[in-house]
Design a protein around this motif. Structure first.
Motif, PDB file in Angstrom:
ATOM      1  N   PRO A 187       0.984   0.907   1.552  1.00 30.18           N
ATOM      2  CA  PRO A 187       0.450  -0.368   2.047  1.00 30.18           C
ATOM      3  C   PRO A 187      -0.278  -0.264   3.395  1.00 30.18           C
ATOM      4  CG  PRO A 187       2.733  -0.645   1.345  1.00 30.18           C
ATOM      5  CD  PRO A 187       2.429   0.824   1.293  1.00 30.18           C
ATOM      6  N   PHE A 188       0.170   0.632   4.278  1.00 31.90           N
ATOM      7  CA  PHE A 188      -0.405   0.715   5.622  1.00 31.90           C
ATOM      8  C   PHE A 188      -1.178   2.007   5.863  1.00 31.90           C
ATOM      9  CE2 PHE A 188       3.321  -2.064   5.944  1.00 31.90           C
ATOM     10  CZ  PHE A 188       2.724  -3.211   6.439  1.00 31.90           C
ATOM     11  N   ASP A 189      -1.297   2.835   4.837  1.00 27.84           N
ATOM     12  CA  ASP A 189      -2.000   4.112   4.944  1.00 27.84           C
ATOM     13  C   ASP A 189      -1.462   4.939   6.111  1.00 27.84           C
ATOM     14  OD1 ASP A 189      -3.813   6.118   4.275  1.00 27.84           O
ATOM     15  OD2 ASP A 189      -5.396   5.281   5.547  1.00 27.84           O
ATOM     16  N   LEU A 190      -0.117   5.085   6.144  1.00 30.94           N
ATOM     17  CA  LEU A 190       0.530   5.842   7.214  1.00 30.94           C
ATOM     18  C   LEU A 190       1.392   6.952   6.632  1.00 30.94           C
ATOM     19  CD1 LEU A 190       1.801   2.974   9.558  1.00 30.94           C
ATOM     20  CD2 LEU A 190      -0.027   4.622  10.054  1.00 30.94           C
ATOM     21  N   LYS A 191       1.323   8.104   7.280  1.00 34.52           N
ATOM     22  CA  LYS A 191       2.257   9.185   6.977  1.00 34.52           C
ATOM     23  C   LYS A 191       3.535   8.929   7.769  1.00 34.52           C
ATOM     24  CE  LYS A 191      -1.577  12.343   6.438  1.00 34.52           C
ATOM     25  NZ  LYS A 191      -2.664  12.551   7.378  1.00 34.52           N
TER      26      LYS A 191
ATOM     27  N   LEU B 201      -2.309  14.697  15.884  1.00 36.32           N
ATOM     28  CA  LEU B 201      -1.807  13.405  15.429  1.00 36.32           C
ATOM     29  C   LEU B 201      -2.375  12.276  16.291  1.00 36.32           C
ATOM     30  CD1 LEU B 201       0.141  11.890  13.534  1.00 36.32           C
ATOM     31  CD2 LEU B 201       1.971  12.433  15.136  1.00 36.32           C
ATOM     32  N   LEU B 202      -2.377  12.455  17.602  1.00 37.29           N
ATOM     33  CA  LEU B 202      -2.939  11.447  18.501  1.00 37.29           C
ATOM     34  C   LEU B 202      -4.435  11.285  18.279  1.00 37.29           C
ATOM     35  CD1 LEU B 202      -1.012  12.259  21.809  1.00 37.29           C
ATOM     36  CD2 LEU B 202      -0.612  10.342  20.229  1.00 37.29           C
ATOM     37  N   ASP B 203      -5.146  12.398  18.065  1.00 33.70           N
ATOM     38  CA  ASP B 203      -6.585  12.327  17.786  1.00 33.70           C
ATOM     39  C   ASP B 203      -6.850  11.480  16.548  1.00 33.70           C
ATOM     40  OD1 ASP B 203      -7.127  13.968  19.970  1.00 33.70           O
ATOM     41  OD2 ASP B 203      -7.508  15.767  18.753  1.00 33.70           O
ATOM     42  N   GLU B 204      -6.066  11.716  15.503  1.00 36.25           N
ATOM     43  CA  GLU B 204      -6.229  10.970  14.247  1.00 36.25           C
ATOM     44  C   GLU B 204      -6.000   9.469  14.469  1.00 36.25           C
ATOM     45  OE1 GLU B 204      -6.468  10.025  10.104  1.00 36.25           O
ATOM     46  OE2 GLU B 204      -6.940  11.949  11.043  1.00 36.25           O
ATOM     47  N   LEU B 205      -4.925   9.122  15.152  1.00 35.60           N
ATOM     48  CA  LEU B 205      -4.623   7.711  15.380  1.00 35.60           C
ATOM     49  C   LEU B 205      -5.619   7.064  16.341  1.00 35.60           C
ATOM     50  CD1 LEU B 205      -0.729   7.848  15.497  1.00 35.60           C
ATOM     51  CD2 LEU B 205      -2.187   7.046  13.629  1.00 35.60           C
ATOM     52  N   GLN B 206      -6.146   7.852  17.266  1.00 39.31           N
ATOM     53  CA  GLN B 206      -7.164   7.321  18.175  1.00 39.31           C
ATOM     54  C   GLN B 206      -8.477   7.088  17.421  1.00 39.31           C
ATOM     55  OE1 GLN B 206      -7.225   9.272  21.943  1.00 39.31           O
ATOM     56  NE2 GLN B 206      -8.863   7.999  22.746  1.00 39.31           N
TER      57      GLN B 206
ATOM     58  N   LYS C 236      -0.712  -4.682  16.082  1.00 39.90           N
ATOM     59  CA  LYS C 236      -0.602  -5.506  14.864  1.00 39.90           C
ATOM     60  C   LYS C 236      -0.054  -4.668  13.716  1.00 39.90           C
ATOM     61  CE  LYS C 236      -3.211  -8.403  11.719  1.00 39.90           C
ATOM     62  NZ  LYS C 236      -4.504  -8.908  11.296  1.00 39.90           N
ATOM     63  N   LEU C 237      -0.594  -3.459  13.533  1.00 41.42           N
ATOM     64  CA  LEU C 237      -0.116  -2.576  12.468  1.00 41.42           C
ATOM     65  C   LEU C 237       1.352  -2.217  12.692  1.00 41.42           C
ATOM     66  CD1 LEU C 237      -0.670  -0.861   9.933  1.00 41.42           C
ATOM     67  CD2 LEU C 237      -1.368   0.976  11.470  1.00 41.42           C
ATOM     68  N   ALA C 238       1.719  -1.923  13.928  1.00 44.00           N
ATOM     69  CA  ALA C 238       3.110  -1.568  14.232  1.00 44.00           C
ATOM     70  C   ALA C 238       4.045  -2.731  13.905  1.00 44.00           C
ATOM     71  CB  ALA C 238       3.244  -1.157  15.700  1.00 44.00           C
ATOM     72  N   ARG C 239       3.667  -3.947  14.276  1.00 45.85           N
ATOM     73  CA  ARG C 239       4.511  -5.114  13.968  1.00 45.85           C
ATOM     74  C   ARG C 239       4.659  -5.293  12.464  1.00 45.85           C
ATOM     75  NH1 ARG C 239       1.548  -7.424  18.225  1.00 45.85           N
ATOM     76  NH2 ARG C 239       0.169  -8.466  16.733  1.00 45.85           N
ATOM     77  N   ASN C 240       3.554  -5.205  11.731  1.00 49.60           N
ATOM     78  CA  ASN C 240       3.599  -5.396  10.274  1.00 49.60           C
ATOM     79  C   ASN C 240       4.372  -4.271   9.582  1.00 49.60           C
ATOM     80  OD1 ASN C 240       2.120  -7.761  10.492  1.00 49.60           O
ATOM     81  ND2 ASN C 240       0.170  -6.756  10.111  1.00 49.60           N
ATOM     82  N   ALA C 241       4.154  -3.044  10.028  1.00 49.14           N
ATOM     83  CA  ALA C 241       4.868  -1.910   9.430  1.00 49.14           C
ATOM     84  C   ALA C 241       6.363  -1.988   9.743  1.00 49.14           C
ATOM     85  CB  ALA C 241       4.275  -0.590   9.933  1.00 49.14           C
TER      86      ALA C 241
END
Length: 161
Positions: free
Chosen positions: A49-53, A88-93, A120-125
């Protein structure tokens, strides 16, 4: 119930219960079995749903709970190397979920902060993770859940960052 009685649906009329033998007392085996369940739940509730590993989700949750956290503390908490954390930080940035800011007290170091889309993503996830945890914890009492978290922490043998 003995672990060997939990090997899966048994067709008692055709086969005797499966014995785990020596595996019945091997912690890593039971953790690996539980991992299948937890990874499946993660994919359904958070990954797809959030496209997160898993590591990305963990990093976002840590930054959400610890605004302006130094990368070194993130690396220790996630048990990843500095180069792995940088990737990982590069990807999220690149996804505009986090940004690195100079430490106002020491211009030589940086802090990691969430952007507005990252918050927003952190709250929803996190809300979805609460639903996932409700499902995963359903076979456990509150005391069993607390004990499981405590015991897994002991096995991880990682001091708090």
């Amino acid at each position: 119930m003995k672990p060997e009685d939990q090997a899966g649906p048994a067709s008692a009329s055709r086969h005797p219960p499966l014995s785990f033998g020596a595996l019945a007392n091997i912690v890593g085996f039971h953790i690996a079995r539980a991992t299948v369940t937890t990874y499946d739940a993660f994919d359904r509730f958070i990954g797809k749903p959030f496209d997160l590993k898993k590591t990305e989700f963990s990093l976002l949750m840590l930054v959400h709970a610890n605004p302006a956290i130094p990368p070194k503390r993130l690396a220790r908490a996630l048990a990843v190397s500095a180069p792995k954390l940088t990737l990982l930080l590069d990807e999220l940035q690149q996804r505009r979920l986090i940004q690195r800011e100079r430490n106002p007290d020491d211009g030589r170091s940086q802090h990691v902060v969430l952007t507005e889309p990252g918050r927003k993503l952190a709250r929803n996830a996190a809300a979805s993770a609460a639903l996932m945890e409700t499902e995963l914890q359903s076979p456990l009492s509150a005391a069993e859940h607390a004990m499981l978290i405590e015991l897994l922490g002991k096995l991880a043998r990682r001091p708090a960052p």
